[in-house]
Design a protein around this motif. Structure first.
Motif, PDB file in Angstrom:
ATOM      1  N   ALA A  48       0.794  -1.213   0.026  1.00  0.00           N
ATOM      2  CA  ALA A  48       0.048  -0.039  -0.018  1.00  0.00           C
ATOM      3  C   ALA A  48       0.868   1.150   0.166  1.00  0.00           C
ATOM      4  O   ALA A  48       0.089   2.468  -0.099  1.00  0.00           O
ATOM      5  N   GLY A  50       2.675   2.596   2.259  1.00  0.00           N
ATOM      6  CA  GLY A  50       2.872   3.641   3.276  1.00  0.00           C
ATOM      7  C   GLY A  50       3.731   3.510   4.246  1.00  0.00           C
ATOM      8  O   GLY A  50       4.566   2.587   4.598  1.00  0.00           O
ATOM      9  N   ALA A 141      -3.299  10.118   7.007  1.00  0.00           N
ATOM     10  CA  ALA A 141      -4.232   9.139   6.926  1.00  0.00           C
ATOM     11  C   ALA A 141      -5.489   9.168   7.692  1.00  0.00           C
ATOM     12  O   ALA A 141      -5.430   9.632   8.691  1.00  0.00           O
ATOM     13  N   TRP A 196       1.160  10.326   9.078  1.00  0.00           N
ATOM     14  CA  TRP A 196       1.417   9.309   8.201  1.00  0.00           C
ATOM     15  C   TRP A 196       1.826   9.782   6.758  1.00  0.00           C
ATOM     16  O   TRP A 196       1.341  10.946   6.320  1.00  0.00           O
ATOM     17  N   THR A 198       2.950   8.340   2.426  1.00  0.00           N
ATOM     18  CA  THR A 198       3.020   7.308   1.421  1.00  0.00           C
ATOM     19  C   THR A 198       3.892   7.688   0.396  1.00  0.00           C
ATOM     20  O   THR A 198       4.306   8.753   0.300  1.00  0.00           O
ATOM     21  N   ASN A 278      -4.679  -7.115  -3.703  1.00  0.00           N
ATOM     22  CA  ASN A 278      -5.005  -5.743  -4.210  1.00  0.00           C
ATOM     23  C   ASN A 278      -5.368  -5.695  -5.806  1.00  0.00           C
ATOM     24  O   ASN A 278      -5.155  -6.483  -6.347  1.00  0.00           O
ATOM     25  N   ARG A 290      -5.782  10.852   0.379  1.00  0.00           N
ATOM     26  CA  ARG A 290      -5.029  10.491   1.280  1.00  0.00           C
ATOM     27  C   ARG A 290      -5.227   8.980   1.536  1.00  0.00           C
ATOM     28  O   ARG A 290      -6.408   8.543   1.056  1.00  0.00           O
ATOM     29  N   GLN A 291      -4.305   8.142   2.175  1.00  0.00           N
ATOM     30  CA  GLN A 291      -4.786   6.942   2.396  1.00  0.00           C
ATOM     31  C   GLN A 291      -5.879   6.788   3.361  1.00  0.00           C
ATOM     32  O   GLN A 291      -5.955   7.601   4.316  1.00  0.00           O
ATOM     33  N   THR A 293      -8.384   3.840   5.738  1.00  0.00           N
ATOM     34  CA  THR A 293      -8.163   2.749   6.194  1.00  0.00           C
ATOM     35  C   THR A 293      -9.573   2.341   6.895  1.00  0.00           C
ATOM     36  O   THR A 293     -10.407   3.129   7.496  1.00  0.00           O
ATOM     37  N   VAL A 300      -7.296  -1.240   3.183  1.00  0.00           N
ATOM     38  CA  VAL A 300      -7.017   0.149   2.630  1.00  0.00           C
ATOM     39  C   VAL A 300      -7.403   0.674   1.322  1.00  0.00           C
ATOM     40  O   VAL A 300      -7.190  -0.197   0.514  1.00  0.00           O
ATOM     41  N   THR A 302      -5.415   3.496  -1.171  1.00  0.00           N
ATOM     42  CA  THR A 302      -4.444   4.663  -1.167  1.00  0.00           C
ATOM     43  C   THR A 302      -4.098   5.062  -2.432  1.00  0.00           C
ATOM     44  O   THR A 302      -4.152   4.284  -3.405  1.00  0.00           O
ATOM     45  N   ARG A 309      -5.218   2.232  -5.266  1.00  0.00           N
ATOM     46  CA  ARG A 309      -4.924   0.958  -4.895  1.00  0.00           C
ATOM     47  C   ARG A 309      -5.994   0.300  -3.837  1.00  0.00           C
ATOM     48  O   ARG A 309      -5.972   1.378  -2.815  1.00  0.00           O
TER      49      ARG A 309
END
Length: 415
Positions: A48, A50, A141, A196, A198, A278, A290-291, A293, A300, A302, A309
């Motif tokens: 992912a 991150g 995130a 967080w 990525t 994924n 942003r990611q 969750t 997740v 992302t 993804r």
């Protein structure tokens, strides 16, 4: 045939092996990376992306143990174990259950938090030295909860993070929508983690790190390592096909394929394989800021490479079973429910192997047989996040320096 002698042979050219190579060549060592596949084609390819420095809670926890029976009833849910694989994985599951005791969870969390503090510092330094800052996003995130009850159940974990100095903010209503427009109106509460980060694409990031290591003199080659044997002042690495390489040190960083190599040097490490799935959607699939969750569903969403993804979940099924891409489809369907504007056309599916240990901590340290052989694997979901920290630790061990943190909790012999 005996090749020219490097200082260090790293078995595994995923992001952990690559980051370790970066640290070693920066100290002037001759480094050879060997991988059974092309560099960064395993878990480093499709994760992912991150830097999960706030992810200090072990997977083995009382909360997960409460959820596990329900999850296991859904073959496409967040946690799955193929029935035929249960006899093989039973010893690992017993260790996982023992690791979920409150005292062990606390010890694992403290150790993980210490490693994450080092990981943040070491990755920031490595990104700067390799001039890769343009590949890193610092958007934070969002963790999204479908009910007040689900959020309250998560609060002890956030309180534990607060004790470790991790910043976060609980949000409601318009504050959630401001950070991520287009969410379905089913999330009364969310938690924002501003620290967080990525990377724009984990595969490209790993290859960029590798290019940096190669500029400093690291070499990479394809090969399947059959055995590693310490002899006096050297280590002998046997490659399938008959080739032998001599080195001063060897590092086992082969991810999910590390277990037999560790056993060959006398360390029985209960490494298991989490199969992660994924789907990567092309640009314009969704305006993802942003990611995101979704803890109740174990996946997740992302931003990756300009696209989106959708991935996660855990399937404990070993290295040889064929992929079950129904799991990718199930996560994508849930993502469309939570992000109504998500366009699912043109997606590319992927399955990879995460190397997982029962207490959620990696194995980092010398082998039982020789200090010339260093283990560096078992990072689970956190290989990218902890790669630079692992490299710094391994470089210290090889140089005979005190490691930058207490590595006793990560001892390969702790089992």
């Amino acid at each position: 045939m005996v090749a020219s002698r490097p200082d260090v042979v790293i078995v595994g050219a995923g992001v952990v092996g690559i980051a370790t190579a970066c640290h070693l060549v920066e100290e002037g060592r001759r480094v050879l990376l060997i991988d059974r596949d092309a560099p960064a084609r395993g878990a480093s390819f499709g994760n992912a992306g991150g830097f999960a420095f706030s992810d200090v809670m072990p997977l083995a926890s009382p909360g997960i143990m409460r959820k596990a029976p329900k999850w296991l009833l859904d073959p496409l849910g967040p946690l799955a174990i193929p029935p035929a694989y249960l006899p093989r994985i039973a010893p690992w599951l017993l260790r996982f259950w023992r690791a979920s005791r409150p005292d062990r969870v606390r010890a694992s969390m403290v150790a993980q938090a210490a490693l994450m503090r080092l990981a943040r510092e070491a990755m920031s330094d490595l990104v700067r030295r390799a001039a890769l800052g343009g590949m890193v996003r610092s958007d934070g995130a969002l963790e999204l909860y479908e009910s007040e009850a689900e959020w309250r159940e998560a609060l002890p974990g956030w309180e534990a993070r607060a004790r470790e100095g991790i910043a976060f903010e609980h949000l409601r209503g318009e504050a959630i929508a401001a950070l991520q427009p287009g969410l379905a109106p089913v999330f009364p509460v969310a938690t924002f983690v501003p620290g967080w980060q990525t990377v724009e694409d984990p595969h490209r990031f790993a290859l960029a790190l590798l290019a940096y290591a190669e500029r400093l003199g690291a070499e990479v080659r394809h090969g399947c390592v059959a055995a590693i044997t310490p002899r006096d002042d050297q280590v002998v690495i046997d490659i399938e096909g008959g080739e032998t390489i001599e080195a001063t040190h060897a590092v086992i960083a082969a991810g999910a394929w590390s277990r037999p190599l560790a056993r060959g040097v006398g360390d029985r490490i209960p490494l298991e394989t989490e199969r992660g799935y994924n789907t990567t959607l092309p640009p314009a699939a969704f305006d993802l800021r942003r990611q995101l969750t979704f803890p109740g569903h174990g996946f997740v969403v992302t931003p990756i490479g300009g696209g989106v993804r959708v991935g996660g979940a855990v399937e404990l099924g070993g290295l040889t079973r064929p992929p079950d891409f129904r799991r990718s489809a199930a996560m994508l369907a849930k993502a469309q429910r939570f992000l109504p504007g998500l366009r699912a056309e043109g997606g590319v599916r992927w399955m990879g192997f995460r190397p997982s240990l029962p207490d959620s901590l990696p194995a980092i340290g010398p082998s039982r047989r020789s200090p010339r052989i260093i283990h560096a694997f078992g990072h689970g979901h956190l290989g990218l996040t902890q790669s630079a920290a692992t490299g710094r630790i391994v470089a210290a061990l090889i140089a005979g320096r005190r490691p930058p943190l207490d590595i006793a909790p990560f001892s390969p012999q702790r089992f």
